[in-house]
Design an enzyme around this catalytic site. Structure first.
Site, PDB file in Angstrom:
ATOM      1  N   HIS A   1      31.078  42.757  45.057  1.00 39.93           N
ATOM      2  CA  HIS A   1      32.368  42.057  45.030  1.00 39.93           C
ATOM      3  C   HIS A   1      32.866  41.890  43.581  1.00 39.93           C
ATOM      4  CE1 HIS A   1      35.331  39.018  46.580  1.00 39.93           C
ATOM      5  NE2 HIS A   1      35.209  38.546  45.354  1.00 39.93           N
ATOM      6  N   GLU A   2      31.991  41.342  42.748  1.00 41.29           N
ATOM      7  CA  GLU A   2      32.396  41.093  41.350  1.00 41.29           C
ATOM      8  C   GLU A   2      32.621  42.401  40.592  1.00 41.29           C
ATOM      9  OE1 GLU A   2      33.438  38.233  40.672  1.00 41.29           O
ATOM     10  OE2 GLU A   2      32.523  37.197  42.368  1.00 41.29           O
TER      11      GLU A   2
ATOM     12  N   HIS B   1      36.138  43.391  41.144  1.00 45.34           N
ATOM     13  CA  HIS B   1      37.028  42.671  40.213  1.00 45.34           C
ATOM     14  C   HIS B   1      36.933  43.275  38.806  1.00 45.34           C
ATOM     15  CE1 HIS B   1      38.453  39.414  42.707  1.00 45.34           C
ATOM     16  NE2 HIS B   1      37.247  38.955  42.992  1.00 45.34           N
TER      17      HIS B   1
ATOM     18  N   GLU C   1      41.837  40.422  44.490  1.00 45.54           N
ATOM     19  CA  GLU C   1      40.905  40.271  45.607  1.00 45.54           C
ATOM     20  C   GLU C   1      40.890  41.541  46.474  1.00 45.54           C
ATOM     21  OE1 GLU C   1      39.045  37.755  45.268  1.00 45.54           O
ATOM     22  OE2 GLU C   1      38.004  37.564  47.183  1.00 45.54           O
TER      23      GLU C   1
HETATM   24 CO    CO Z   1      36.829  37.439  44.445  1.00 44.40          CO
END
Ligand code: CO
Length: 504
Positions: free
Chosen positions: A266-267, A270, A296
């Protein structure tokens, strides 16, 4: 036109971005490295720098430049890039100038106090404790909307901070359709005969080996470790000082490798966005991400659409088995794939799976919008919350701590933030469908561990533009149509109908 205005303006602006970078370093250090006793003075150091930044931003010199450049923008005298810079800074500048200093102080004092009270209320399971604080916050946020100005719902003025140019009317329509799909779909999944055993994921995974595996996956995704770091913090997050120094964190659980891994993926999503911005655009909105929702969309695409897909694990499962042979060699691929995608309605948003997650968000969005519009009262929140949980998830909320008190957002005054999570999912599905059209054999490449095809597509189509386009312009440019929730619905429908063998 004064040829020099825009250049002078950009020069002054860059100074502010450098200061901002310094604040980001201090914040990162506070969360990752700082000894506990450093807390109090660090908070003051940061507050001082933020004060300087703010003073510079509203200083007469800078104000004069902002206004001059705005005039040139309105007269159509600026290039596209410069017009973007002028437009975005003007947005921020005019919002800031509409809020009286007294009001800003009151809001910041109220939210820092109410966050502490909220933490206590959650711990002691006492909504009553938090009630007067939340009432104040809602009143202040309504006032903020009045100061800032809006058309339609006052919620629009708040939403605009997190998802610029987005409107509540559009969200209501799209979320409504999503909710109408999700509730019966979830009921169908609950009735399905397929049983999934998630316990097979739990075991004993030495942290050292987890770190190694997490770094391996982030590296395959294209995270540049010479332009960033992966560290540990209580709550995983990403931050950046500029495109060539991007920091992300994860957290490790000895019994659960998937927990650290899904946070890292997830990170990394980003962070790839931040590393994909143009270094030479640092110091202006052209070197910044578009919105929370678009950010996101990047993390969610990698975490779920890619990182929980069959194709991704076709490549990575043998590697995982090699790193943790005692655990995974006895687990069949098919059982592993189902286990990481198990759907289970739960009380807590942050533990939710891909299907139920957005119902959590829709519930919060509906409530905060009604609060700001004044159609419900803060007193009635626990009941409203619990009724919606029953209606949407079919579950009974046993306590406010596990219900209306679970999230920090409202106590921090972050109203208008929640919908960006679901917008991220919706954007991600629409982008991914476009990537599949554009990139030959995208999913076959993913199954072969070639993640660079997707990453390069994202970079070229989304990352490098910075704030040049608004979110809705970007979606239209990249996918050929406006935001359309049907892509996400189709994606969930296909994936989970297969996993749960639903008749469609
Ligand atoms: Co996030």
């Amino acid at each position: 036109m004064d040829q020099n205005n825009i250049e002078k303006f950009k020069e002054k602006l860059a100074e502010l971005y450098h200061l901002n970078s310094a604040v980001a370093v201090l914040n990162w250090d506070q969360d990752v490295n700082m000894p506990i006793k450093g807390n109090e003075l660090r908070a003051k150091t940061i507050a001082n720098l933020v004060g300087i930044l703010h003073d510079k931003f509203i200083s007469p010199d800078f104000s004069k430049l902002v206004k001059a450049v705005k005039k040139e923008m309105d007269a159509g005298e600026l290039s596209d890039d410069n017009a973007c810079v002028a437009r975005e800074i003007w947005r921020e500048f005019s919002r800031e100038n509409k809020l009286p200093l007294e009001f800003v102080k009151e809001l910041s004092q109220t939210t820092s106090r109410s966050q502490m009270i909220w933490a206590k209320a959650r711990k002691e399971n006492k909504f009553k404790l938090f009630l007067p604080e939340l009432k104040k916050i809602i009143a202040l946020k309504r006032k903020e909307a009045e100061f800032v100005g809006y058309t339609g719902s006052p919620y629009n003025a708040l939403l605009d901070t997190y998802e610029p140019y987005m409107r509540v009317e559009e969200i209501e329509m799209i979320f409504g359709e999503l909710r109408n799909f999700l509730i019966p779909f979830l009921a169908k999944i609950k009735r399905a005969k397929v049983k999934i055993n998630e316990k097979i994921l739990r075991g004993n995974f030495p942290i050292e080996k987890q770190i190694e595996f997490n770094k391996f996956v982030a590296g395959k995704m294209g995270f540049d470790f010479e332009a960033g770091r992966l560290d540990v913090s209580t709550h995983p997050f990403s931050t950046n000082f500029h495109a060539e120094d991007v920091r992300m964190t994860t957290r490790y659980d000895k019994e659960d490798i998937l927990s650290s891994l899904s946070s890292t993926i997830h990170e990394s999503g980003h962070s790839l966005y931040e590393q994909g911005l143009k270094t030479e655009n640092f110091g202006s909105p052209l070197g910044e991400s578009i919105s929370h929702g678009i950010h996101e969309s990047q993390s969610r695409m990698w975490e779920n659409m890619v990182g929980k897909s069959e194709n991704f694990w076709k490549y990575f499962y043998p590697k995982l088995t090699k790193s943790f042979p005692e655990h995974f060699k006895k687990i069949k691929f098919e059982d592993f794939y189902k286990a990481i995608n198990a759907v289970r309605p739960s009380l807590i948003r942050v533990d939710a799976d891909e299907v139920t997650y957005n119902l959590h968000i829709i519930l919060r969005f509906e409530i905060e919008k009604d609060l700001i519009e004044g159609s419900i009262e803060v007193e009635d929140l626990p009941k409203i919350w619990n009724d919606k949980m029953k209606e949407y998830f079919g579950i009974i909320v046993p306590s406010d701590a596990l219900g209306v008190l679970q999230d920090v957002h409202w106590s921090g005054g972050n109203i208008g933030y929640f919908p960006t999570y679901t917008l991220g999912n919706l954007y991600s599905a629409q982008f991914y469908a476009a990537a599949k059209r554009d990139v030959l054999n995208l999913e076959r490449e993913i199954a072969a561990g070639h993640l660079e095809h997707l990453r390069e597509w994202l970079r070229k189509n989304i990352h490098i533009h910075g704030k040049l386009y608004s979110a809705s312009e970007l979606v239209k440019n990249v996918t050929g149509e406006n935001l359309n929730g049907q892509y996400f619905i189709d994606y969930l429908n296909k994936k989970y109908s297969e996993i749960y063998k639903l008749d469609t």
